[in-house]
Design an enzyme around this catalytic site. Sequence first.
Site, PDB file in Angstrom:
ATOM      1  N   PHE A  99       0.768  -1.091   0.376  1.00 24.35           N
ATOM      2  CA  PHE A  99      -0.093  -0.192   0.134  1.00 24.35           C
ATOM      3  C   PHE A  99       0.514   1.394  -0.123  1.00 24.35           C
ATOM      4  CE2 PHE A  99      -1.783  -3.522   2.272  1.00 24.35           C
ATOM      5  CZ  PHE A  99      -2.677  -3.585   1.746  1.00 24.35           C
TER       6      PHE A  99
ATOM      7  N   ASN B 171      -9.119  -7.761 -15.683  1.00 25.85           N
ATOM      8  CA  ASN B 171     -10.067  -9.212 -15.199  1.00 25.85           C
ATOM      9  C   ASN B 171     -10.887  -8.003 -14.087  1.00 25.85           C
ATOM     10  OD1 ASN B 171     -10.538 -11.023 -13.437  1.00 25.85           O
ATOM     11  ND2 ASN B 171      -9.140 -12.105 -13.671  1.00 25.85           N
TER      12      ASN B 171
ATOM     13  N   LYS C 180     -12.193  -9.560 -11.729  1.00 19.69           N
ATOM     14  CA  LYS C 180     -12.595 -10.567 -10.362  1.00 19.69           C
ATOM     15  C   LYS C 180     -11.047  -9.855  -9.513  1.00 19.69           C
ATOM     16  CE  LYS C 180     -13.652 -14.838  -9.924  1.00 19.69           C
ATOM     17  NZ  LYS C 180     -13.470 -16.312  -9.858  1.00 19.69           N
TER      18      LYS C 180
ATOM     19  N   GLN D 170      -9.682  -5.519  -6.203  1.00 19.50           N
ATOM     20  CA  GLN D 170      -8.647  -4.155  -5.426  1.00 19.50           C
ATOM     21  C   GLN D 170      -9.809  -2.740  -4.929  1.00 19.50           C
ATOM     22  OE1 GLN D 170      -4.764  -2.855  -7.582  1.00 19.50           O
ATOM     23  NE2 GLN D 170      -5.512  -3.946  -9.241  1.00 19.50           N
TER      24      GLN D 170
ATOM     25  N   VAL E  48      -6.667   0.299 -11.187  1.00 22.50           N
ATOM     26  CA  VAL E  48      -7.280   0.603 -10.340  1.00 22.50           C
ATOM     27  C   VAL E  48      -7.433   0.344  -8.473  1.00 22.50           C
ATOM     28  CG1 VAL E  48      -8.843  -0.732 -11.808  1.00 22.50           C
ATOM     29  CG2 VAL E  48      -7.996  -2.213 -10.339  1.00 22.50           C
ATOM     30  N   GLY E  49      -5.887   0.655  -8.617  1.00 22.90           N
ATOM     31  CA  GLY E  49      -5.202   0.149  -7.046  1.00 22.90           C
ATOM     32  C   GLY E  49      -5.564   1.660  -5.845  1.00 22.90           C
ATOM     33  N   GLU E  50      -5.926   2.595  -6.774  1.00 16.50           N
ATOM     34  CA  GLU E  50      -5.383   3.802  -5.935  1.00 16.50           C
ATOM     35  C   GLU E  50      -6.874   4.408  -5.691  1.00 16.50           C
ATOM     36  OE1 GLU E  50      -1.992   5.519  -5.033  1.00 16.50           O
ATOM     37  OE2 GLU E  50      -1.891   4.458  -7.180  1.00 16.50           O
TER      38      GLU E  50
END
Lengths: 172, 765
Positions: free
Chosen positions: B254, B659, B661, B666, B730-732
């Site tokens: 993170f 993906n 899923k 995330q 899309v992580g944040e």
Amino acid sequence: MRVNGAVQSLEVEPRVSLLDVLREHLGLTGTKKGCNQGACGACTVLVDGERINSCLALAVQYAGREITTIEGVATGGQAHPLQEAFIRNDGFQCGYCTSGQICSAIGMLAEHRAGAPSAVTEHLAAEAVELSGAEIRERMSGNLCRCGAYNGIVESIQDVAAGHADVLAAAR
Amino acid sequence: MTQVENRPRTGTSGPVVGRPIDRVDGVAKTTGAARYSAEYPYADIAHAALVHANVTRARITAVDTAAASAVRGVLAVITHLNAPPMKPARPVNLVNLSTLASGSSVNYLNTDEVHWNGQPVAVVVAETLDAAEEAAALVAVSYEELPATVDFGAQEPHATPQKSTAISSGGATKGDAEAALAAAPVSVDLRFTTPGHHHNALEPHATTAAWDGDRLVVHEGAQNVAWVRDQLAWKFDVPPAGIRVIAPYVGGAFGGKTMIWPGTILTVLAARVTGRPVRMMLTREGVYRAVGGRTPSTQRVALGADADGSMTALIHTSVTQIGRVGGGPEQVTSQSRHLYDAENILVQQNQVTLDALSNTAMRAPGESIGTFALEAAVDELAYELGIDPIELRMRNEPARNPIDGKRFAHRALREAYARGAELFGWSDRTPQPGSMRDGRWLVGMGVASAYHPSWQFQANVTVRLAADGTVLVRCGFHEMGMGGATAQAQIAADALGVPFESVRVEYGDTTLPTGPGAGGSGQTASVAASVVAACEKVQRTVLALATGSKDSPLRGQRLADLRARDGGLYRTDDTRGESYAAILGRAGRVSVDAAVGSDTRLGGIVGQMRFLSKFLLDNRRWVKAASGAQFCEVRVDPDTGEVRVSRWLGVFDVGTVINAKTASSQLRGGIVMGLGMALGEETLVDPRTGRIMNANLSDYHVPVHADVPPIEVHYLDEPDPTMPLGLIGVGEVGITGVAAAVANAVHHATGRRVRDLPITLDKLL
């Protein structure tokens, strides 16, 4: 002690935790150290079918007991239904809490089958407590997942519980 | 030890990009087989433990190591009095971005100076973990304490404005926002505060280091293995080529495993001193003491509008903290430059410098806390105006970037809100605070916008297509749970027209082509661009082999006229074509290889320059971002002030979803961390000593199972035309807007505005 069905004879200092014995002495690194203070649940293992935080357990107290770790929950090469469900429902991301979540879920399902109530159980005298999403979340709250895969974990447990899989038996 | 794995899971043919395929590392992670950094077996491993300073700013006057050294099994007690020299932190050089990665400027154990409360001042090495920890507790350090500046709140008036650079803007203006605010018929002028936060990845930072002469193998759960390698090479004055950093599995990060922190350096030092492989996992407390966290902030958001809701003024200023030994500004006002079409805008970021450990990136640094203030303020303005909060946003949705008129590469917030409002049942909401109840619970619904810029970095990749039709993708990227190997296997499978099961991906190792760091939500797009380019190179080579033969039905064809499918190249004008196996077999080739990017010294410099020039050019042409609409429903106990989040729905504009899923996981993960930020997380710092008081998971409250309702994630799934495959990371973006949506819902339930995170029950009573 017996670990995943195999007898292990060890000589360790009395101060060594069960967690460190598993990881450092037996090479069973599937059980994780997340806080070493009993606050995260990453180190959850089953002792005679009951879930405990192995970081808060002194190994010498578990002589003669049956320990099951994540490496031992599959039977005869067949993955535990929870392992499969976690993959299907994406019940993890980094994977570090996963061993603890799965072991904890196995223990939790056994507690539920034995009729144990939780803090959110409305009728303590009820014969059978419905394993609702809220019940699962309450009973699994000792296992932190910082990636936030909680939805997938709960779905996995619901899948397995709904399938009436004999999870405790499968764990042995 | 390179990570290589794949699992046949799809069971069907056809394109796989966009399909919710199970993770390729699912079996490893659910069986305990996945090895993290502290889990690599070495026959003669020794264990290390840190001694942390318990003073804030000081000089060490004496160290008594007698008791520690006497503990049975202790191999070394290393302090500044006996540690071998290491080079001081490397000066920053933009041609080599790894120079940005020094966790702090302190040359640990090469100095008698203490710069923050918790700085490591000694490392103990022993035969067993218990002996190392026992001995570390017995090291007695004496200090001459020096005056220190540690109170963020007290220093706020002395904050200085952040100067803008080519890659980081400290402030910007359009028009005269203060005058417009003063003249606005309707306005709000609000102060928000957010506390420090810690990442609390479940895997504490851990390092296993083994030297062999000047060669070194390091297992280190890192977000950038190349940076770890380069930093260690500098510190220990050995060639980078002799250092191998291996991190196939990272137990959460993170942002907290981006920089190189003292635990890593001191484990490597301990191994150097003792001549033994050494392992050290920081204690949970040690992570708080020796790894930076998110800065606290104070923010002012002032908004002015006409009676119809058109914004005339938007002001967002912030104060954050930097450690005197490191850290940097946070882009707290980032989203405020892009979200609302205000006539006049003023944004400015300011900093104070404290005698504290460096602040560092934590999931959406800047936007996570910046969206809280902005999006809560917009909700307050909506109530002042008597306009629905979504409607107010729609009335101020810009056609071009508000502050400078640049084009949006892609923008679909209107669609996100429209879809979200319908799915969430926003029309059921009665606007009056306290007007909705469920039994004794007060019910509230709130919304907020999510926003995070999209990034793309340099990624070196090789792709090998073998004569048996299998594909090997190699790139030193990182897997902390994002599902990178799964996504890249999907991308390569479609690019080459082979089954997903035929693709293997190697990652997490400095012996691989240098990948991007895992940061800025940029890894998937960065690697994807190079994978696609490398696959095209492979196809060109294959086509050249085919057209060299007069037997091939592809003779005379151009790549543009062909389609990769069914394990080969086929014409689009008819069904003729050939399998890769047939083409390679006829040409007598065992494989066709292609590389994108180069790891030679020159190649590295060219790559960095290419990244910087693309970044600067893109920045001039476009505003690129992921965005979304967050919908929250809370229940608040009117007697205890307890807040329960009962429903969550997010609609995200993140371009092509590779993906669903793993991407959904995330986004949910970001939302869950946002719930923690909204309701529980707070790093408590003693304002007298600068010492973190809740350095454990019992007193720092991350969300648990019971705190998290089912979270619905929806996508608009429109490709971004400026990004590889149209995808945006899309992580944040998931964490952004979350705390504001909660705060707005709490207001709707209770009528109370809580502008100081976290929203604990004491603030509602």
